[in-house]
Every structure is written in C-alpha cells, then in structure tokens.
Design a protein around this motif. Structure first.
Motif, short mmCIF file in Angstrom:
data_model
loop_
_atom_site.label_atom_id
_atom_site.label_comp_id
_atom_site.label_asym_id
_atom_site.label_seq_id
_atom_site.Cartn_x
_atom_site.Cartn_y
_atom_site.Cartn_z
N PHE A 289 0.83 -1.15 0.04
CA PHE A 289 0.06 0.06 -0.25
C PHE A 289 0.82 1.37 -0.18
N LEU A 290 0.61 2.10 -1.05
CA LEU A 290 1.59 3.21 -1.25
C LEU A 290 0.73 4.56 -1.38
N PRO A 291 0.37 5.03 -0.26
CA PRO A 291 -0.48 6.39 -0.38
C PRO A 291 0.74 7.68 -0.42
N THR A 292 0.34 8.48 -1.46
CA THR A 292 1.22 9.46 -1.83
C THR A 292 0.63 11.08 -1.80
N THR A 293 1.37 11.82 -1.34
CA THR A 293 0.92 13.35 -1.34
C THR A 293 2.08 14.13 -1.66
N ALA A 294 1.74 15.16 -2.31
CA ALA A 294 2.77 15.96 -2.70
C ALA A 294 1.95 17.46 -2.90
N LYS A 295 2.66 18.31 -1.96
CA LYS A 295 2.21 19.70 -2.20
C LYS A 295 3.20 20.76 -1.39
N LYS A 296 3.43 22.02 -2.53
CA LYS A 296 4.45 22.84 -1.90
C LYS A 296 6.07 22.28 -1.76
N GLY A 297 6.39 21.40 -2.50
CA GLY A 297 7.48 20.84 -2.30
C GLY A 297 7.92 19.86 -1.16
N ILE A 298 6.74 19.46 -0.62
CA ILE A 298 6.88 18.25 0.37
C ILE A 298 6.35 17.16 -0.08
N ILE A 299 6.96 16.11 -0.37
CA ILE A 299 6.65 14.98 -0.94
C ILE A 299 6.42 13.76 0.05
N GLN A 300 5.38 13.10 0.35
CA GLN A 300 5.38 11.83 1.29
C GLN A 300 4.72 10.71 0.86
N LEU A 301 5.37 9.51 1.18
CA LEU A 301 4.74 8.50 1.19
C LEU A 301 4.40 7.90 2.56
N SER A 302 2.92 7.99 2.99
CA SER A 302 2.90 7.62 4.24
C SER A 302 1.42 7.15 4.43
N PRO A 303 1.11 6.27 5.25
CA PRO A 303 1.82 5.30 5.89
C PRO A 303 2.13 4.05 4.87
N ILE A 304 3.39 3.79 4.46
CA ILE A 304 3.64 2.61 3.65
C ILE A 304 3.53 1.37 4.12
N SER A 305 2.78 0.29 3.75
CA SER A 305 2.73 -1.01 4.37
C SER A 305 2.92 -2.12 3.49
N ALA A 306 3.42 -3.19 3.88
CA ALA A 306 3.72 -4.25 2.96
C ALA A 306 3.97 -5.59 3.76
N LYS A 307 3.54 -6.82 3.04
CA LYS A 307 3.79 -8.00 3.64
C LYS A 307 4.92 -8.69 3.01
N LEU A 308 6.13 -9.12 3.68
CA LEU A 308 7.23 -9.75 3.19
C LEU A 308 7.57 -11.12 3.84
N TYR A 309 7.18 -12.02 3.09
CA TYR A 309 7.38 -13.47 3.38
C TYR A 309 6.54 -13.94 4.76
N ASP A 310 7.09 -14.09 6.10
CA ASP A 310 6.41 -14.33 7.17
C ASP A 310 6.15 -12.86 7.92
N GLY A 311 6.67 -11.97 7.63
CA GLY A 311 6.90 -10.48 8.26
C GLY A 311 5.95 -9.54 7.68
N SER A 312 6.13 -8.60 8.02
CA SER A 312 5.32 -7.16 7.39
C SER A 312 6.32 -5.97 7.57
N TYR A 313 5.92 -4.86 6.77
CA TYR A 313 6.84 -3.67 6.83
C TYR A 313 5.77 -2.42 7.01
N GLN A 314 6.26 -1.57 7.72
CA GLN A 314 5.35 -0.13 7.94
C GLN A 314 6.36 0.91 7.95
N GLY A 315 6.14 1.95 7.29
CA GLY A 315 7.06 2.97 7.37
C GLY A 315 6.59 4.27 6.57
N ASN A 316 7.60 5.38 6.35
CA ASN A 316 7.22 6.86 5.80
C ASN A 316 8.31 6.99 5.03
N ILE A 317 8.29 7.84 4.10
CA ILE A 317 9.19 8.27 3.33
C ILE A 317 8.93 9.83 2.98
#
Length: 322
Positions: A289-317
């Motif tokens: 899941f990759l939600p993306t916003t961009a406005k006035k020079g601020i670009i954010q991918l948040s909150p990113i989530s994914a399943k990786l094999y037996d685990g998961s990932y959550q983060g922000n860029i």
C-alpha cells in the motif's frame, strides 16, 4: 443544387512573409444533389504538399451529409477519412492513418456534438470510442468511453524506430490493452473505470487531472501482480555486480542537485496505489500500500505497508525540496 463535380483541380496558397507554400493537387470532388433535410453524398481525394514545414501526402474522404433547413444541425453518417503523410521528401513515408465514424451529430442551437463508433487506426494500433460534448461554443464539457484493443507494444516500438530495451524475458511488452470512461472540460480531465493490461499485469482505478498542463493528479490504482524481473536487463553471465557505496557528503549534495527540483516543487499529488503481488530480484512482497501526497515541495509516502514473507513492513518516506 443538383450536384458538384471537380476533376484534376489544383489550389496553391502562398504566404511570402511566413515563407509558407501549400499546394493541393489532383483534387477530385463529387457532391451529390443537395437538399435540406435530406442526406447527400460527399467524396473527395487530393494530394497535398507544403514547403514550411516540408511535407507531402494524400487524403481521401467520404461521408453522407444532412443539413437541417435551419442550418443549425449538421449530420454526418458513415464518415471515412484516410490520409498518409510524408514529413520530408527523403524521409520514409509514414503508414496511412484511417478514421471512421458511424455518425457525427452537430447542433449549433443546443451547442452539442455527438460522435458514435469512432475508430482510428495507425501502425498496429487501434482506438475505438464514443464521445458527446455540450456547450461547445461557451463552456465546453465532454464525456465518453475509450478502448484500445490488444496490441504488441514491442512491435509498435519497432515500427516507430524506437530501440527496444534489453529485458530478461523477451516475451514481455507483447500484450497491451486499455479501456476507460472519461469526462472533462477544457482544463480538467477524469478517467474512470480505468482498466489497463500489460502482459500478465492488470491495473484498475481512476485518475483526475484537475488542472490540465499542470503536474497535479488525484488517483486510486490497484495492480494485481508485477514481476519486475521480467522487464529488467538480463543478468551478465560470469560477472557479479559490484555494490556501489551510498553517496555521502558532497556526493549526496551532487546527487540532489541533479533532481528536477522545479518539477518536484510544483507537484500536487494525492494518490493511493495497491499492489497485490510484487517480485523483484527474486524477492517477493504482497499487499503493498503506497499512499502519496505532494504539495508545496513536500512529498510524502505515508503510511507505507507491505507483507514480506512471514513478516510485514510499515514506514514513511518524506522528501523536502522546498
């Protein structure tokens, strides 16, 4: 009027100031008996050439026309237009472009236009659709549907003279198709019920371009599966890839300076992308899941989530290019 016929005619137009010269030659025109509220046939063919820009080609047109007695409504039936353009005298001729339309209805009083069963064909590509427009003289708006039947992107690139990328799987880029509803105005476009297929991957969703000509978009996309390894360059046998050190200090600053900063600062995005299955370098992830916003020079991918094999990932860029 009982009709009109022109044979082997010629028309020359010259603009000395702009250094332009256009010639229409071998003009053949056949116009049937013209009567209001009755259909009459129109057929024409001609050759054309110009000096600025240098080009030449042919054009053939056939249709049945109906004019209302008020001259406010015009109807075209069974329209077929075929043209071939040679961009320069020594250039390789382009393939013919064919346009067909079952009907085109224009009502100047109601400011409406409707085209049914549009078909455009060029190279190995076909486009089909229907379109309707309102307030065409005051505040134009339009809607319709568009379909691109399956075609080979690999073959199209060859025909256009575009170098094919080296891919690990030589069978990719063989199947592309598109289906979408659309609506818009002179400065806004919305694609709805979007369905795009590339080989074994399918994208669905919708996108809105709120200000045409500006890098702004709102979208919701879903992709079923992507095997990126098929599209990457084939591995080089016997040579292990050397890992490049991450840039730091002046190197990172130099890398940042190469970014298209003005474009990134002007971006206005609000989007959601979901990928069910993803594979790259033999690594697999799912439920991305990759939600993306961009406005006035601020670009954010948040909150990113994914399943990786037996685990998961959550983060922000986040990227700040103000």
């Amino acid at each position: 009027m009982d009709g009109l016929s022109l044979t082997n005619s010629r028309l020359d137009w010259t603009d000395a100031q702009a250094k332009q010269h256009v010639t229409l030659s071998d003009i053949e025109l056949s116009l049937g008996a013209v009567a209001l509220d009755q259909a009459f046939p129109l057929k024409t063919s001609l050759n054309f050439s110009s000096r600025q820009p240098e080009a030449n080609g042919t054009l053939n047109l056939a249709t049945d026309i109906t004019l209302a007695d008020t001259l406010q409504q015009v109807s075209l039936k069974n329209l077929k237009l075929e043209t071939q353009l040679n961009p320069a005298a020594k250039a390789k001729p382009l393939p013919p472009v064919t346009l067909q339309l079952a009907s085109l209805e224009l009502d100047l009083g109601k400011e409406s236009l409707q085209g049914n069963k549009l078909q455009v064909a060029a190279y190995n590509l076909k486009l089909q659709g229907d379109v309707a427009a309102q307030k065409i003289l005051s505040a134009p708006s339009y809607q319709g549907q568009l379909k691109v039947p399956p075609f080979s992107l690999r073959e199209l690139m060859k025909q256009l003279g575009i170098a094919l990328p080296a891919t690990a799987d030589a069978k990719v880029l063989q199947h592309v198709e598109l289906l979408s509803h659309f609506q818009g105005t002179t400065n806004k476009l919305k694609l709805d019920k979007l369905h795009v297929k590339l080989d074994d991957s399918t994208l669905t969703g919708n996108v809105v371009l709120p200000r045409l000509g500006k890098p702004a978009a709102q979208y919701t996309f879903a992709v079923d599966t992507i095997d990126a390894d098929r599209y990457l360059p084939p591995p080089t046998e016997g040579k292990a890839a050397k890992a490049k050190p991450a840039p730091s200090g002046s190197g990172a600053a130099a890398a940042t300076s190469q970014l298209p900063l003005e474009l990134l600062r002007s971006l206005e995005l609000n989007g959601r992308l979901k990928i069910d299955q993803f594979k790259i370098s033999n690594l697999r992830a799912s439920k991305i899941f990759l939600p993306t916003t961009a406005k006035k020079g601020i670009i954010q991918l948040s909150p990113i989530s994914a399943k990786l094999y037996d685990g998961s990932y959550q983060g922000n860029i986040s990227l700040n290019v103000q």
